[in-house]
Design a protein around this motif. Structure first.
Motif, PDB file in Angstrom:
ATOM      1  N   PRO A 202       0.796  -1.235   0.000  1.00 54.99           N
ATOM      2  CA  PRO A 202       0.000   0.000   0.000  1.00 54.99           C
ATOM      3  C   PRO A 202       0.830   1.287   0.000  1.00 54.99           C
ATOM      4  CG  PRO A 202       0.078  -0.889   2.213  1.00 54.99           C
ATOM      5  CD  PRO A 202       0.982  -1.732   1.385  1.00 54.99           C
ATOM      6  N   ALA A 203       2.163   1.187  -0.107  1.00 59.04           N
ATOM      7  CA  ALA A 203       3.019   2.381   0.062  1.00 59.04           C
ATOM      8  C   ALA A 203       2.611   3.513  -0.875  1.00 59.04           C
ATOM      9  CB  ALA A 203       4.485   2.011  -0.154  1.00 59.04           C
ATOM     10  N   GLY A 204       2.219   3.165  -2.110  1.00 60.81           N
ATOM     11  CA  GLY A 204       1.907   4.188  -3.117  1.00 60.81           C
ATOM     12  C   GLY A 204       0.616   4.946  -2.859  1.00 60.81           C
ATOM     13  N   LEU A 205      -0.150   4.530  -1.856  1.00 58.06           N
ATOM     14  CA  LEU A 205      -1.405   5.238  -1.556  1.00 58.06           C
ATOM     15  C   LEU A 205      -1.140   6.639  -1.009  1.00 58.06           C
ATOM     16  CD1 LEU A 205      -3.408   2.302   0.095  1.00 58.06           C
ATOM     17  CD2 LEU A 205      -3.612   3.149  -2.242  1.00 58.06           C
ATOM     18  N   ILE A 206       0.111   6.938  -0.686  1.00 60.37           N
ATOM     19  CA  ILE A 206       0.466   8.252  -0.147  1.00 60.37           C
ATOM     20  C   ILE A 206       0.007   9.379  -1.078  1.00 60.37           C
ATOM     21  CG2 ILE A 206       2.810   8.237  -1.174  1.00 60.37           C
ATOM     22  CD1 ILE A 206       2.060   9.592   2.306  1.00 60.37           C
ATOM     23  N   ASP A 207      -0.187   9.061  -2.369  1.00 57.49           N
ATOM     24  CA  ASP A 207      -0.651  10.081  -3.317  1.00 57.49           C
ATOM     25  C   ASP A 207      -1.986  10.681  -2.898  1.00 57.49           C
ATOM     26  OD1 ASP A 207       1.535   9.899  -4.940  1.00 57.49           O
ATOM     27  OD2 ASP A 207       0.658   8.434  -6.313  1.00 57.49           O
ATOM     28  N   LYS A 208      -2.754   9.953  -2.088  1.00 57.51           N
ATOM     29  CA  LYS A 208      -4.078  10.463  -1.715  1.00 57.51           C
ATOM     30  C   LYS A 208      -4.184  10.695  -0.203  1.00 57.51           C
ATOM     31  CE  LYS A 208      -8.939   9.560  -2.666  1.00 57.51           C
ATOM     32  NZ  LYS A 208      -9.917   8.471  -2.918  1.00 57.51           N
ATOM     33  N   LYS A 209      -3.083  11.036   0.412  1.00 56.85           N
ATOM     34  CA  LYS A 209      -3.124  11.279   1.864  1.00 56.85           C
ATOM     35  C   LYS A 209      -3.998  12.501   2.148  1.00 56.85           C
ATOM     36  CE  LYS A 209      -0.193  13.072   5.435  1.00 56.85           C
ATOM     37  NZ  LYS A 209       1.085  13.631   5.768  1.00 56.85           N
ATOM     38  N   PRO A 210      -5.004  12.363   3.019  1.00 59.68           N
ATOM     39  CA  PRO A 210      -5.854  13.514   3.323  1.00 59.68           C
ATOM     40  C   PRO A 210      -5.083  14.604   4.068  1.00 59.68           C
ATOM     41  CG  PRO A 210      -6.855  11.450   4.074  1.00 59.68           C
ATOM     42  CD  PRO A 210      -5.444  11.142   3.710  1.00 59.68           C
ATOM     43  N   ALA A 211      -5.471  15.842   3.860  1.00 60.36           N
ATOM     44  CA  ALA A 211      -4.800  16.965   4.532  1.00 60.36           C
ATOM     45  C   ALA A 211      -4.917  16.796   6.045  1.00 60.36           C
ATOM     46  CB  ALA A 211      -5.443  18.268   4.096  1.00 60.36           C
ATOM     47  N   GLY A 212      -3.831  16.998   6.742  1.00 64.19           N
ATOM     48  CA  GLY A 212      -3.851  16.943   8.204  1.00 64.19           C
ATOM     49  C   GLY A 212      -3.670  15.548   8.772  1.00 64.19           C
ATOM     50  N   ALA A 213      -3.846  14.525   7.960  1.00 60.41           N
ATOM     51  CA  ALA A 213      -3.685  13.154   8.473  1.00 60.41           C
ATOM     52  C   ALA A 213      -2.198  12.855   8.660  1.00 60.41           C
ATOM     53  CB  ALA A 213      -4.298  12.163   7.494  1.00 60.41           C
ATOM     54  N   LYS A 214      -1.909  11.935   9.583  1.00 61.16           N
ATOM     55  CA  LYS A 214      -0.518  11.512   9.818  1.00 61.16           C
ATOM     56  C   LYS A 214      -0.375  10.093   9.291  1.00 61.16           C
ATOM     57  CE  LYS A 214       0.032  15.285  12.202  1.00 61.16           C
ATOM     58  NZ  LYS A 214       0.551  16.430  11.457  1.00 61.16           N
ATOM     59  N   TRP A 215       0.541   9.927   8.371  1.00 54.05           N
ATOM     60  CA  TRP A 215       0.724   8.612   7.755  1.00 54.05           C
ATOM     61  C   TRP A 215       2.083   8.027   8.097  1.00 54.05           C
ATOM     62  CZ3 TRP A 215      -1.553   7.036   2.426  1.00 54.05           C
ATOM     63  CH2 TRP A 215      -2.945   7.237   2.446  1.00 54.05           C
ATOM     64  N   VAL A 216       2.048   6.729   8.433  1.00 51.47           N
ATOM     65  CA  VAL A 216       3.261   6.012   8.824  1.00 51.47           C
ATOM     66  C   VAL A 216       3.450   4.827   7.882  1.00 51.47           C
ATOM     67  CG1 VAL A 216       4.332   4.659  10.673  1.00 51.47           C
ATOM     68  CG2 VAL A 216       2.892   6.634  11.255  1.00 51.47           C
ATOM     69  N   TRP A 217       4.653   4.689   7.352  1.00 52.25           N
ATOM     70  CA  TRP A 217       4.942   3.479   6.573  1.00 52.25           C
ATOM     71  C   TRP A 217       5.538   2.461   7.521  1.00 52.25           C
ATOM     72  CZ3 TRP A 217       9.649   1.216   4.102  1.00 52.25           C
ATOM     73  CH2 TRP A 217       9.310   0.134   3.280  1.00 52.25           C
TER      74      TRP A 217
END
Lengths: 406, 224
Positions: A123-138
Motif C-alpha cells: 500500500p506504500a503508493g497510496l500516499i498520493d491520496k493522503k488527506p490533509a492533516g492526516a498523519k501517515w506512517v509506513w
C-alpha cells in the motif's frame, strides 16, 4: 477475542493501566491500517487481534485491504524478495503495474483517518491520496539491510513523503528524510500457540503425537528450510550424544507445496535414519496448540537459523520459560542477550557445546529461561506493540514534541 | 506516621518510543564520535532506558555503550571502565555524555593502534528516546497509602521516581526522598533511598527494598 484485562496476568496490571491512559488521549480518533491480506501472514494475524483491543480502548480502528490481480501480487512478491536480499529481475512493466494498481485503489479505498499505518510495500503508493492533516506512517516488516537498489529506489519516492517510518530493528534502517522508529513485532500470549497449558494438557498432546517424554527433549520448531539449518541441528546433536541422554525433535510443516522444503525434509529424515533419539515430525500449519505443548515439554529449544528476518519464534520459545539456543542473526540478538536470557551461537560446534552445557547445568538453564520470559514480557508482547503504535500516534498528533506529558 | 501530606504524591510512569537515528559505529573511534555529537535523547536512550529495559539482567548491563564495547568489540578493559560509569550520580545527561567521552578518549589514547572494526551486522546503532510522562491512578497521602502504591506501580514508575528524577530540579534528589522530607520532615527515608544503587538490584528487588525501608519507618513510628 480476549478482552484487554485478560492480558493483565501476562503483561502486568500496570501495563494495561498505562495502555488505558495512553488510549484515553486518542479517544475517538480513527487509526487506519492498510495491508494486502486479511488472513495468513504475520501482519494480518497481529491486526486481527490488535484492532479489537483498540476498539475496546475507545479508539476507532479501520482496516482496508489493497486489491489487485494475481499479476500485482506477483510483482509485490518480487518486491518483497528483492527487499529481503534475494535478487529479482524487475521490469519497467512491473513498476508500471504497481503504479496502475495503486491508482485503481486510490479510487475505491476509504483512506479517511487521523492516523494511518501502511504495512509493507503493497500500500506504500497510496500516499498520493493522503488527506490533509492526516498523519501517515509506513510500517515496514521487512529486513531492508540487504535490499535491492532498484526496488528500494522506487519505493523511496513514496516512503519519503510519509510522516514517519517504522521498522522492526535498527539494522533494518535506511537513509530517509523522515523520522524512523523501532517497533519490534510481538507475540500474543493468549493465542493458542502461546497460552498457558496445564501439565496434563501437555502430556495428553505429547501422547497423542506419540512423542516419548522419557528423556530430556531438545526441539527446533521451524519449516524445513536450509536457512533454518535442520541438518546442522542434527549434526550438533550427534556430537553430544556420546555424553548426554536426550532426544532431538525437529518439527515443521509437511512441505507438500514447497519443492525445496520437501527436499530438505527428505535430507533431514536421511540424516536421522537409524538414530532412535532423533525424531523428525511434520504437523499441519494449524497445529498451534501442538507446537505450544512441544515447546513446553522441551528441556531446550533451538532456533539455529543461518538467516532470519526478526525470528519471532525465539520469543515464542522464551515465553515458555525455556532456555533457547539460537543463531545470532537478524532480530534474534534483540530477543536474546547472550548468556543472560539465552544463548547465541554461530557454529554447529558452538550449538553442540551449549546444548551439552545446559543439559548438565539445569539451574543455569532454568535461570536463562526465567530471564528470557521476563525479557519477552517487557518487550515482545502484543500489549507493548499496541502501546508503541499509540505512543507514535500521540507523538505525531502532538506536533512531534520530544517530551510529552500526558 | 498518621499525619497526612500537604500534597499527595502522584505516581507517574515513564514510557519511551525508540527513534532510529541511522547513525552507526563499527569501532571505538566511531562510537566516540557518535557520543560526542549525541543529544540528550540519545544519551538517555543508551543509559537510563537501558537500565530499565535490562533490569532483570542484573548484575550485567550498566549501559549500552559498555555492553557493546565489552561484548561485541571485546575490548575488555575499556568495556569494564565504561561499565563503571555510575550514571545515576550525574545531574544532567550532558555530564553523563562528557563522562563517556572522557573515558573513551583515554581508552583510545592508551591503545593508539588501529581500531578493531566489528563484523558487518554487529555495529552499534545510535537511538533516541521520545519520552512520555504518564500519570497513574496511584496517589499517596501518608506512609501507608504510599506503601500500597509502591506495591502496585510498574517498575517504569519506580525507575522514573528513584533514578531519573535526579536529572531534574532539585538535582540529585529522588522524588520519594523529596516528598518524605517536604511533607513529614523525614530525613531518614531520604537517606536510605538515596543510597540505593540500580546496578545492585533488579527493579523488582529495588521495589522490595524501598518497601522494607518505609515499613521499618512505619514500625518505628508505631513503636514511638
Amino acid at each position: 477475542m480476549p478482552k484487554i484485562d485478560e492480558y493483565a496476568p501476562a503483561a502486568g496490571r500496570s501495563a494495561i493501566e498505562e495502555l488505558k491512559i495512553i488510549a484515553s488521549r486518542l479517544k475517538g480518533k480513527t487509526i487506519l491500517n492498510v495491508n494486502s491480506t486479511a488472513v495468513g501472514g504475520g501482519v494480518a494475524e497481529i491486526l486481527s487481534r490488535m484492532l479489537p483491543m483498540m476498539t475496546e480502548l475507545g479508539i476507532k480502528p479501520r482496516w482496508e485491504l489493497v486489491k489487485g490481480g494475481e499479476d500485482f501480487y506477483a510483482v509485490t512478491k518480487k518486491f518483497h524478495n528483492a527487499l529481503h536480499g534475494t535478487p529479482q529481475r524487475l521490469t519497467a512493466a512491473d513498476f508500471q503495474l504497481y503504479r496502475d494498481t495503486m491508482k485503481a485503489n486510490l479510487d475505491t479505498l476509504n483512506l479517511d483517518a487521523e492516523v494511518a499505518l501502511m504495512h509493507d510495500p503493497q500500500p506504500a503508493g497510496l500516499i498520493d491520496k493522503k488527506p490533509a492533516g492526516a498523519k501517515w506512517v509506513w510500517r515496514c516488516h521487512i529486513d531492508l539491510s540487504n535490499r535491492q537498489d532498484d526496488v528500494w529506489n522506487f519505493l523511496h519516492g513514496y516512503v519519503s513523503r510519509y510522516d514517519a517510518a517504522v521498522i522492526s530493528a535498527p539494522s533494518f534502517s535506511q537513509a530517509l528524510p523522515v523520522k524512523q522508529f523501532q517497533v519490534p513485532p510481538s507475540i500474543d500470549p493468549l493465542a493458542d500457540k502461546n497460552k498457558d497449558l496445564t501439565d496434563a494438557e501437555v502430556a495428553a498432546i505429547m501422547s497423542r503425537l506419540e512423542i516419548p517424554t522419557d528423556k530430556p527433549l531438545i526441539s527446533q520448531v521451524s519449516r524445513f528450510d536450509r536457512l533454518k539449518d535442520p541438518l546442522g541441528v542434527i549434526e550438533a546433536f550427534k556430537k553430544i550424544q556420546p555424553y548426554v541422554t536426550a532426544r532431538l525433535l525437529l518439527v515443521g510443516g509437511s512441505a507438500d507445496d514447497d519443492p525445496e522444503g520437501a527436499e530438505v525434509l527428505a535430507e533431514a529424515r536421511t540424516a536421522a535414519e537409524g538414530n532412535p533419539d532423533i525424531m523428525v515430525l511434520c504437523l499441519a500449519p494449524t497445529s498451534n496448540i501442538e507446537i505450544n505443548a512441544i515447546q513446553r515439554a522441551s528441556a531446550i529449544i533451538l532456533q539455529k537459523s543461518l538467516k532470519e528476518g526478526f525470528g519471532l519464534t525465539v520469543s515464542e520459545a522464551l515465553w515458555k520459560g525455556k532456555p533457547v539456543i539460537a543463531g545470532a542473526v537478524g532480530g534474534i540478538p534483540l530477543q536474546i542477550t547472550h548468556k543472560y536470557s539465552g544463548i547465541l551461537t554461530r557454529t554447529i560446534e558452538g550449538t553442540a557445546y551449549w546444548m551439552k552445557r545446559l543439559l548438565h547445568e539445569p539451574a543455569y538453564a532454568r535461570k536463562l529461561g526465567e530471564n528470557g520470559r521476563e525479557h519477552v514480557r517487557e518487550n515482545f508482547l502484543l500489549t507493548r506493540h499496541l502501546r508503541d503504535y499509540l505512543l507514535l500516534a500521540l507523538y505525531l498528533e502532538s506536533g512531534r514534541q520530544e517530551f510529552i506529558h500526558l | 506516621m498518621g499525619t497526612k501530606a500537604k500534597e499527595a504524591f502522584r505516581f507517574c510512569t515513564r514510557l519511551t518510543l525508540a527513534e532510529v537515528t541511522g547513525r552507526r559505529a563499527a569501532n571505538i573511534q566511531e562510537l566516540l564520535e557518535g557520543i560526542r555529537s549525541a543529544d540528550d535523547a540519545v544519551i538517555y536512550y543508551h543509559t537510563h532506558r537501558f537500565i530499565k529495559q535490562s533490569h532483570h539482567l542484573v548484575p550485567e548491563g550498566a549501559n549500552d555503550f559498555a555492553y557493546w564495547v565489552a561484548n561485541t568489540v571485546q575490548a575488555d578493559r575499556l568495556g569494564e571502565e565504561l561499565t563503571s560509569i555510575d550514571i545515576v550520580q550525574y545531574h544532567s545527561l550532558a555530564d553523563i555524555r562528557d563522562a563517556f567521552v572522557k573515558m573513551l578518549e583515554r581508552g583510545i589514547a592508551e591503545n593508539p593502534g588501529p581500531a578493531r572494526t566489528v563484523a558487518p551486522g554487529r555495529e552499534f546503532h545510535f537511538m533516541r528516546s521520545i519520552r512520555f510522562s504518564v500519570p497513574t491512578e496511584c496517589a499517596a497521602v501518608d506512609y501507608r497509602s504510599f506503601l500500597d502504591c509502591l506495591r502496585t506501580v510498574s517498575v517504569s514508575s519506580l525507575y522514573l521516581h528513584v533514578f531519573e528524577a535526579r536529572l531534574r530540579p532539585p538535582y540529585g534528589v529522588d522524588d520519594f526522598s523529596h516528598w518524605f522530607r517536604l511533607n513529614f520532615g523525614d530525613e531518614n527515608v531520604g537517606r536510605e533511598i538515596s543510597r540505593l544503587d540500580p546496578y545492585s538490584y533488579t527493579l523488582e528487588g529495588l521495589r522490595q527494598r524501598i518497601i522494607q525501608i518505609i515499613e521499618k519507618r512505619v514500625q518505628e513510628g508505631s513503636n514511638a
